[in-house]
Design a protein around this motif. Structure first.
Motif, short mmCIF file in Angstrom:
data_model
loop_
_atom_site.label_atom_id
_atom_site.label_comp_id
_atom_site.label_asym_id
_atom_site.label_seq_id
_atom_site.Cartn_x
_atom_site.Cartn_y
_atom_site.Cartn_z
N LEU A 6 6.33 7.94 -2.26
CA LEU A 6 6.68 7.65 -0.57
C LEU A 6 7.81 6.46 -0.66
CD1 LEU A 6 2.77 6.94 0.49
CD2 LEU A 6 4.43 8.95 1.04
N PHE A 7 7.99 5.65 -1.68
CA PHE A 7 9.08 4.65 -1.77
C PHE A 7 9.26 4.38 -3.35
CE2 PHE A 7 10.23 0.23 -2.28
CZ PHE A 7 11.02 0.00 -1.25
N LYS A 8 10.49 4.06 -3.56
CA LYS A 8 10.86 3.95 -4.79
C LYS A 8 11.94 2.72 -4.82
CE LYS A 8 12.27 5.73 -9.53
NZ LYS A 8 12.22 6.64 -10.32
N PHE A 9 11.88 1.90 -5.85
CA PHE A 9 12.81 0.84 -5.91
C PHE A 9 12.89 0.56 -7.60
CE2 PHE A 9 14.00 -3.61 -6.36
CZ PHE A 9 15.27 -3.74 -5.74
N GLU A 10 14.34 0.44 -8.01
CA GLU A 10 14.39 -0.03 -9.26
C GLU A 10 15.81 -0.64 -9.41
OE1 GLU A 10 14.85 2.06 -13.66
OE2 GLU A 10 13.78 3.07 -12.08
N GLN A 11 15.75 -1.84 -9.91
CA GLN A 11 16.77 -2.66 -10.25
C GLN A 11 16.43 -3.79 -11.17
OE1 GLN A 11 18.54 -4.32 -6.33
NE2 GLN A 11 18.86 -6.32 -7.32
N GLN A 12 17.56 -4.30 -12.04
CA GLN A 12 17.51 -5.36 -12.86
C GLN A 12 17.54 -6.57 -12.13
OE1 GLN A 12 19.99 -4.80 -16.44
NE2 GLN A 12 19.22 -6.54 -17.26
N MET A 13 16.87 -7.61 -12.48
CA MET A 13 16.80 -8.71 -11.62
C MET A 13 16.18 -9.87 -12.73
SD MET A 13 13.92 -8.27 -8.76
CE MET A 13 14.86 -7.02 -8.03
N SER A 14 16.35 -11.00 -12.20
CA SER A 14 15.94 -12.22 -13.29
C SER A 14 14.45 -12.16 -12.97
CB SER A 14 16.44 -13.58 -12.53
OG SER A 14 15.86 -13.79 -11.33
N THR A 15 13.76 -12.78 -14.06
CA THR A 15 12.19 -13.10 -14.16
C THR A 15 11.88 -13.95 -12.87
OG1 THR A 15 12.61 -14.80 -15.58
CG2 THR A 15 12.00 -12.65 -16.49
N LEU A 35 0.80 -4.02 3.19
CA LEU A 35 1.81 -4.46 2.48
C LEU A 35 3.01 -3.41 2.79
CD1 LEU A 35 2.76 -5.56 -0.44
CD2 LEU A 35 1.68 -3.49 -1.42
N SER A 36 4.15 -4.09 3.06
CA SER A 36 5.30 -3.50 3.60
C SER A 36 6.36 -3.55 2.65
CB SER A 36 5.87 -4.06 5.17
OG SER A 36 4.92 -3.56 5.98
N LEU A 37 6.95 -2.31 2.13
CA LEU A 37 8.09 -2.30 1.13
C LEU A 37 9.09 -1.81 1.70
CD1 LEU A 37 5.87 -0.67 -1.69
CD2 LEU A 37 6.25 -2.94 -1.28
N GLU A 38 10.41 -2.41 1.80
CA GLU A 38 11.51 -1.97 2.31
C GLU A 38 12.81 -2.18 1.36
OE1 GLU A 38 12.35 -3.49 6.20
OE2 GLU A 38 10.14 -3.89 6.76
N SER A 39 13.97 -1.07 1.42
CA SER A 39 14.79 -1.36 0.67
C SER A 39 15.84 -0.32 1.33
CB SER A 39 14.49 -0.97 -0.78
OG SER A 39 15.90 -1.00 -1.19
N GLY A 40 17.04 -0.83 1.73
CA GLY A 40 18.09 -0.05 2.48
C GLY A 40 17.20 0.88 3.48
N THR A 41 17.23 2.20 3.53
CA THR A 41 16.81 3.16 4.83
C THR A 41 15.26 3.62 4.38
OG1 THR A 41 17.68 5.08 3.84
CG2 THR A 41 19.04 3.94 5.38
N THR A 45 4.55 1.17 4.79
CA THR A 45 3.42 0.00 4.92
C THR A 45 2.12 0.71 4.56
OG1 THR A 45 4.70 -0.83 6.64
CG2 THR A 45 2.51 -1.27 6.60
N MET A 46 1.28 0.03 3.68
CA MET A 46 0.02 0.29 3.16
C MET A 46 -0.82 -0.59 3.43
SD MET A 46 1.53 1.96 -0.01
CE MET A 46 0.64 3.64 -0.28
N ASP A 47 -2.01 -0.29 3.97
CA ASP A 47 -3.22 -0.80 4.01
C ASP A 47 -4.16 -0.91 2.83
OD1 ASP A 47 -3.07 -2.02 6.54
OD2 ASP A 47 -3.54 0.02 7.23
#
Length: 96
Positions: A6-15, A35-41, A45-47
């Protein structure tokens, strides 16, 4: 059972950035808010029910070519869609 992503996000970032995201997730779970997850388009949202199944995995993945192993820690919450899961299990977890 087939899996639908339903949603996927992966990115290198700081701790620090990762810790901020995890705190935001924890705050939403604790408050009982969706809980709402958003990235780009992409967005979802999940309960999260009061008693989902919580899974933690620590893994070492080695490539067949013998390269440097990759380590990971995965945190997962699972529940049946539309169900208000009952509390279960008698094992405990320590994270330090």
């Amino acid at each position: 059972m087939p899996e639908e992503i339903l949603f996927k996000f992966e990115q290198q970032m700081s701790t620090d950035e990762i810790a901020d995201y995890l705190r935001s997730v924890a705050d939403r779970i604790e408050s009982g808010e969706p809980l709402s997850l958003e990235s780009g388009t992409e967005s979802v949202t999940m309960d999260v029910p009061a008693n989902p199944t919580f899974e933690i995995k620590a893994e070492r993945e080695t490539s067949s070519s013998g390269g440097t192993p990759e380590l990971s820690v995965e945190f997962e919450l699972e529940w049946d869609e539309g169900a208000d899961n009952e509390a279960g299990g008698d094992s405990s977890l320590t994270i330090s």
